[in-house]
Design a protein around this motif. Structure first.
Motif, PDB file in Angstrom:
ATOM      1  N   VAL A   1      26.758  24.273  81.705  1.00 37.97           N
ATOM      2  CA  VAL A   1      28.087  23.812  81.295  1.00 37.97           C
ATOM      3  C   VAL A   1      28.663  22.827  82.325  1.00 37.97           C
ATOM      4  CG1 VAL A   1      30.462  24.576  80.856  1.00 37.97           C
ATOM      5  CG2 VAL A   1      28.539  25.892  79.951  1.00 37.97           C
ATOM      6  N   GLU A   2      28.326  23.041  83.608  1.00 37.06           N
ATOM      7  CA  GLU A   2      28.892  22.194  84.664  1.00 37.06           C
ATOM      8  C   GLU A   2      28.398  20.747  84.558  1.00 37.06           C
ATOM      9  OE1 GLU A   2      29.152  25.815  87.976  1.00 37.06           O
ATOM     10  OE2 GLU A   2      27.950  24.014  88.365  1.00 37.06           O
ATOM     11  N   THR A   3      27.192  20.545  84.047  1.00 34.46           N
ATOM     12  CA  THR A   3      26.667  19.178  83.933  1.00 34.46           C
ATOM     13  C   THR A   3      26.801  18.629  82.521  1.00 34.46           C
ATOM     14  OG1 THR A   3      24.441  20.025  83.488  1.00 34.46           O
ATOM     15  CG2 THR A   3      25.008  19.540  85.786  1.00 34.46           C
ATOM     16  N   GLY A   4      27.514  19.360  81.654  1.00 37.22           N
ATOM     17  CA  GLY A   4      27.666  18.934  80.267  1.00 37.22           C
ATOM     18  C   GLY A   4      28.365  17.591  80.141  1.00 37.22           C
ATOM     19  N   ALA A   5      29.352  17.372  80.990  1.00 31.64           N
ATOM     20  CA  ALA A   5      30.088  16.101  80.922  1.00 31.64           C
ATOM     21  C   ALA A   5      29.180  14.922  81.276  1.00 31.64           C
ATOM     22  CB  ALA A   5      31.278  16.153  81.869  1.00 31.64           C
ATOM     23  N   GLN A   6      28.307  15.104  82.266  1.00 30.58           N
ATOM     24  CA  GLN A   6      27.378  14.035  82.632  1.00 30.58           C
ATOM     25  C   GLN A   6      26.463  13.674  81.469  1.00 30.58           C
ATOM     26  OE1 GLN A   6      25.359  14.651  86.434  1.00 30.58           O
ATOM     27  NE2 GLN A   6      26.884  16.197  86.980  1.00 30.58           N
ATOM     28  N   LEU A   7      25.975  14.704  80.746  1.00 27.31           N
ATOM     29  CA  LEU A   7      25.090  14.454  79.610  1.00 27.31           C
ATOM     30  C   LEU A   7      25.832  13.697  78.516  1.00 27.31           C
ATOM     31  CD1 LEU A   7      22.406  14.831  78.130  1.00 27.31           C
ATOM     32  CD2 LEU A   7      23.237  17.051  77.318  1.00 27.31           C
ATOM     33  N   GLU A   8      27.063  14.115  78.220  1.00 28.27           N
ATOM     34  CA  GLU A   8      27.827  13.428  77.185  1.00 28.27           C
ATOM     35  C   GLU A   8      28.062  11.964  77.553  1.00 28.27           C
ATOM     36  OE1 GLU A   8      30.383  17.322  75.684  1.00 28.27           O
ATOM     37  OE2 GLU A   8      31.408  15.525  76.409  1.00 28.27           O
ATOM     38  N   SER A   9      28.375  11.706  78.794  1.00 26.31           N
ATOM     39  CA  SER A   9      28.605  10.331  79.248  1.00 26.31           C
ATOM     40  C   SER A   9      27.334   9.499  79.113  1.00 26.31           C
ATOM     41  CB  SER A   9      29.074  10.339  80.705  1.00 26.31           C
ATOM     42  OG  SER A   9      29.183   9.023  81.203  1.00 26.31           O
ATOM     43  N   LEU A  10      26.194  10.088  79.527  1.00 22.73           N
ATOM     44  CA  LEU A  10      24.934   9.359  79.427  1.00 22.73           C
ATOM     45  C   LEU A  10      24.592   9.063  77.969  1.00 22.73           C
ATOM     46  CD1 LEU A  10      21.724   9.757  81.398  1.00 22.73           C
ATOM     47  CD2 LEU A  10      21.561  10.129  78.934  1.00 22.73           C
ATOM     48  N   MET A  11      24.821  10.020  77.075  1.00 16.30           N
ATOM     49  CA  MET A  11      24.481   9.824  75.671  1.00 16.30           C
ATOM     50  C   MET A  11      25.356   8.738  75.060  1.00 16.30           C
ATOM     51  SD  MET A  11      21.954  11.831  75.094  1.00 16.30           S
ATOM     52  CE  MET A  11      21.873  11.844  73.335  1.00 16.30           C
ATOM     53  N   GLU A  12      26.635   8.719  75.396  1.00 18.16           N
ATOM     54  CA  GLU A  12      27.529   7.692  74.845  1.00 18.16           C
ATOM     55  C   GLU A  12      27.100   6.303  75.305  1.00 18.16           C
ATOM     56  OE1 GLU A  12      31.588  10.443  74.643  1.00 18.16           O
ATOM     57  OE2 GLU A  12      31.489   8.683  75.955  1.00 18.16           O
ATOM     58  N   THR A  13      26.811   6.180  76.601  1.00 12.71           N
ATOM     59  CA  THR A  13      26.401   4.881  77.141  1.00 12.71           C
ATOM     60  C   THR A  13      25.079   4.437  76.527  1.00 12.71           C
ATOM     61  OG1 THR A  13      27.454   5.498  79.221  1.00 12.71           O
ATOM     62  CG2 THR A  13      25.962   3.601  79.260  1.00 12.71           C
TER      63      THR A  13
END
Length: 919
Positions: free
Chosen positions: A710-722
């Protein structure tokens, strides 16, 4: 059919005789019968009685072959009807008779009555009354009331125009004593194996009769299908010598069938003799003869028996077990074996060749079993000569004998690692063999030959039906054969008819398999390809030691020697220049462990390098288990320093640490340093509970699951959007990317979005197996839905987010339905939800954890145990005992309530540890 003359009434009278009794065996004509006594220890005596004062027509007579001037004579008018009248009335019945006249030639004439005394029906009077016999009036005495009554009855028959006195004449012209067909086979086929009414006219021996087929009156010889009785051998002087029990067998058939109305199923023909089955209202004579020990089964004619060959074998087996008559000295092939050695359950460890397997008994002992009565594919003489010419090529039976590889593979895929039922049929004694001349015979050790079944399927029969083995033919008196021999013959007949395998007219399959074991140059050329391939499929062909194996690579069609990476396994004994080097402790145990786990199994290998001898080095996985880790975990190997740079190093360390603590096998004498001992105790004093929030993204059919932190979930979402924005701006060219196994790429999912993935397997351009590294799910897609992964979004920018875990303290059911129920329950509860995760201990391939629901903090795995969906895996670590006890308590509650897998009680009793089952 022979006829018998009836004597004149004026023959010399014999002294008055007492009334005698007998059973009617046969009707010779309208005025002659044969009676027999009661059998006592063998066929009873018999005698011919001719009726006094009457005469019936003579039956047809065939010309004697020894007298060329004689001719066939037809039936006299009403002769056959008179014979039939008496046959239906008297055959097999008890009669009483008195002999009135006896001629110098020994012929006896008298009065015959049905029943035990003269109050019964007078046979002569009945014949005359029906107009089927005439009265010999020339010898009549006026004061004899019996003769006077015959004359009155004849006069009445004349007045009523019965029988002989009718105007029709009563000739029997359609009955023919010769074959009236030119082709017996066509005649038999025309009957379509339907029962034909018949009368048994003569019994040659227990299994051969002459029958009159109705309604067309064909007189044929019928041999009983599937059996043979002892016969009467004709000597040079014309006399007959009976084989043991031949007379008894003939009487057995005569007393039941002679001149009886029966039905015959015409099944085939052989040497102008019809093969058939005779059916009587009281039973099947074929089976009765076998059951009473008067006959034995015959393989060549049993194939046409339409009533079920298994019934004949069962009847013969019953006679053998009771040792009756021809089987009085019979000794069963397995008579010297105890019951536990005749029939048992075992686990298949190895397929030796197409007719032999190695099994592991419950006792732990291994035993070689040969499949009864079948012969594996073998090379013919012509091919053998070609092999001898090509002396430079090493002969490898598995690949060079046609269909040997297919037969071995059929058995391997069907049996390896499975439990089978073994029924020993016979023990083939050892043979010494001969080494003299070109026709030398090899020596064979003693062989245990058995019928092996799995799931009710006879493996030998399945092998033969696919044309991957042939059936051995035996001498008729050879009882050392399969207990299902007839099914094997039938299976072979089907294979021949359908042109399967060895019986196919197509070109035989050729297996060009390169053996690069020890070929350093070839291995060097092959190494880069295997390294790039990532995980490759293989079959373990041989286990040299715990860490040294020979593998067959099916896609590459080659054999390689493979060494397990990361471990140091005990060495076995070896021949060295200085003499025999003794084996290191536990080397045999390590070899046996590896054999049981991987021999002839389908595995996956990761090749990392090779040694100077051309042996490949890497990791081997079987059913999700890393063999290197498994050997270390079972204290049969130590971790080698070369494992430090491997991704499996942590798992190896954990496994070795556990083995050292248990002081098992190679660690039995291990002593830790005091400081390390104190640290160890303090570390494992209590279980550490450090739950972290995770999102469960995928659950596999084996009850493994993947999570995202859960702590790295935001990083994954950002990478997927980019990443998706860049793909939208610069769409990939369809078909421009050529996937290879192990490559990281982009894959277009069913929702139309692109995700990071890794290529796991390449079947074809239309079927590429990918693993979505951030979510844990898998999919098969065409290569057109794949694209290159830009470096900015590689695993270096952000590691793969999906991590694989397994539930701690539980054991997944082996039964597919039970496992599916457990998976469905977990999917409903935690799929795509946030849970709390705590690592409990390391497994062979991934960490084992406990999961808690984020809201209730209830243990997910414990809930599965309570519902009876899974079993508990008992761990021995001291710091885990509290958790293990809680899980075991829940399991006992589920068992008491008979929930799900426990609905039929504790099913684990039959799954012994020696078969790989651990509670």
């Amino acid at each position: 059919m022979a006829s018998s003359a009836c004597a004149p009434a004026q023959a010399n009278p014999a002294p008055a005789a007492a009334l005698q009794r007998g059973i009617v065996k046969m009707i010779l004509s309208g005025c002659a019968i044969i009676v027999r006594g009661q059998p006592r220890g063998g066929p009873p005596p018999e005698r011919q009685i001719n009726l006094s004062n009457v005469r019936a027509g003579a039956l047809a007579r065939r010309a004697a072959q020894s007298q060329p001037d004689t001719r066939d004579t037809p039936d006299e008018p009403w002769a056959f009807q008179a014979r039939e009248f008496l046959r239906k009335k008297m055959i097999g019945k008890e009669v009483c008779f008195s002999v009135e006249i006896k001629t110098p030639q020994g012929r006896e004439y008298g009065m015959v009555y049905l029943g035990k005394d003269t109050s019964g029906e007078n046979i002569a009077e009945s014949l005359v009354a029906e107009g089927l016999a005439t009265v010999r009036r020339e010898g009549i005495r006026g004061n004899n009331p019996e003769q006077a009554r015959l004359c009155d009855l004849e006069d009445q028959a004349k007045a009523a125009k019965k029988g002989l006195w009718s105007e029709g004449g009563g000739s029997h012209t359609i009955r023919d004593i010769k074959y009236s067909i030119e082709n017996l086979r066509n005649f038999v086929d025309s009957m379509h194996q339907k029962p034909v009414n018949a009368i048994i006219e003569h019994v040659r021996d227990g299994s051969v009769v002459r029958a009159l087929l109705l309604p067309d009156y064909y007189l044929v010889t019928v041999m009983l299908s599937g059996i043979k009785c002892p016969t009467f051998k004709r000597e040079a002087d014309g006399s007959e010598t009976p084989e043991p029990f031949a007379a008894e067998a003939k009487f057995f058939t005569e007393s039941r069938l002679l001149q009886r109305d029966v039905q015959i199923i015409l099944e085939s023909c052989h040497n102008q003799v019809i093969l058939g089955t005779i059916l009587h209202p009281n039973g099947n004579i074929t089976e009765l003869l076998l059951r009473e020990g008067f006959a034995r089964c015959v393989d060549w004619s049993m194939a046409v028996y339409t009533q079920g060959a298994d019934k004949l074998r069962a009847a013969e087996r019953s006679a053998k077990e009771r040792k009756v008559r021809i089987w009085k000295d019979y000794v069963a092939p397995t008579a010297n074996l105890e019951q536990k050695d005749r029939q048992f359950v075992a686990k298949v460890m190895q397929i030796v060749n197409a007719d032999a397997i190695v099994v592991k008994l419950i006792s732990g002992e291994t035993k070689t079993i040969h499949l009864s009565s079948i012969r594996p594919p073998r090379i013919d003489g012509e091919s053998s000569q070609e092999k001898n010419k090509d002396k430079d090529k090493r002969f490898r039976p598995l690949y060079d004998i046609p269909y040997m590889f297919e037969a071995r593979e059929f058995l391997r895929k069907k049996l390896i690692g499975k439990k089978v039922n073994v029924t020993v049929d016979y023990i083939r004694a050892a043979t010494s063999g001969t080494d003299i001349g070109p026709g030398s015979i090899p020596a064979f050790p003693e062989r245990t030959c058995a019928t092996v079944t799995i799931g009710g399927i006879n493996i030998a029969e399945a092998l033969v039906s696919k044309g991957l083995a042939t059936v051995i033919r035996y001498r008729q008196d050879d009882d050392q054969r399969s207990s299902h021999y007839d099914e094997l013959l039938a299976a072979e007949a089907r294979a021949i008819k359908n042109g399967k395998g060895l019986h196919s007219k197509k070109e035989v399959p050729i297996h060009r398999v390169a053996d690069i074991s020890g070929e350093t140059q070839k291995a060097k050329q092959f190494l880069p390809f295997l390294q790039r391939a990532g995980r490759s499929e293989a079959v373990v062909e041989h286990v040299f030691s715990g860490s040294r194996l020979k593998l067959y690579m099916p896609k590459e069609t080659c054999l390689i020697t493979f060494l397990l990476a990361g471990i140091e396994c005990p060495r076995g004994s070896r021949n060295m220049p200085g003499g025999l080097q003794e084996a290191e402790p536990f080397s045999d145990e390590a070899t046996l462990f590896t054999k049981e786990l991987v021999l002839q199994r389908e595995v996956e290998v990761e090749v990392e390098g090779m040694d100077k001898a051309g042996n490949f080095i890497g990791w081997l996985h079987v059913d999700g288990v890393n063999l290197s880790v498994a050997l270390v975990e079972h204290a049969l190997s130590k971790v080698h320093f070369t494992a430090e740079r491997s991704s499996y190093y942590k798992a190896l360390q954990t496994a070795e640490e556990g083995a050292r603590q248990r002081k098992d096998k190679i660690w039995a004498n291990y002593e830790e340093k005091p400081t390390e001992e104190v640290v160890q105790v303090s570390e494992q004093k209590e279980r550490v509970a450090n739950y972290r929030p995770m999102c469960v993204t995928e659950i596999t059919d084996g009850l493994r699951f993947y999570t995202q932190d859960v702590e790295t979930g935001a990083q994954l979402e950002s990478l997927m959007e980019t990443m998706r924005a860049e793909i939208a701006a610069h769409p990939p060219v369809e078909g421009a990317f050529t996937p290879r196994r192990g490559d990281y790429c982009l894959s277009k999912f069913a929702d139309g979005e692109w995700y990071r993935a890794r290529v796991e397997k390449m079947e074809s351009a239309a079927k590429v197996h990918v693993f979505y590294i951030d979510y844990g799910n898998r999919e098969t897609v065409p290569s057109t839905r794949l694209a290159a992964l830009p470096p900015a979004f590689s695993i270096r920018a952000l590691p793969a987010q999906a991590t694989e875990y397994a539930f701690a303290y539980i054991q997944v059911p082996q039964d597919e339905d039970a496992r599916a129920d457990a998976v469905d329950s977990v999917v409903r509860d935690i799929q795509n939800t946030q849970c709390l995760l705590n690592v409990e201990y390391m497994g062979a391939s991934c960490p084992h954890v406990t999961l808690q629901f984020a809201d209730t903090k209830e243990d997910v795995g414990l809930g599965l145990v309570k519902e009876g969906l899974v079993m508990v895996e008992v761990r021995k670590e001291k710091h885990l005992q509290k958790m293990v006890a809680e899980y075991l308590k829940a399991q006992e509650s589920a068992k008491t309530s008979r929930l799900n897998i426990w609905r039929y009680g504790d099913f684990r009793a039959d799954d012994a540890d020696e078969f790989g089952y651990n509670r």
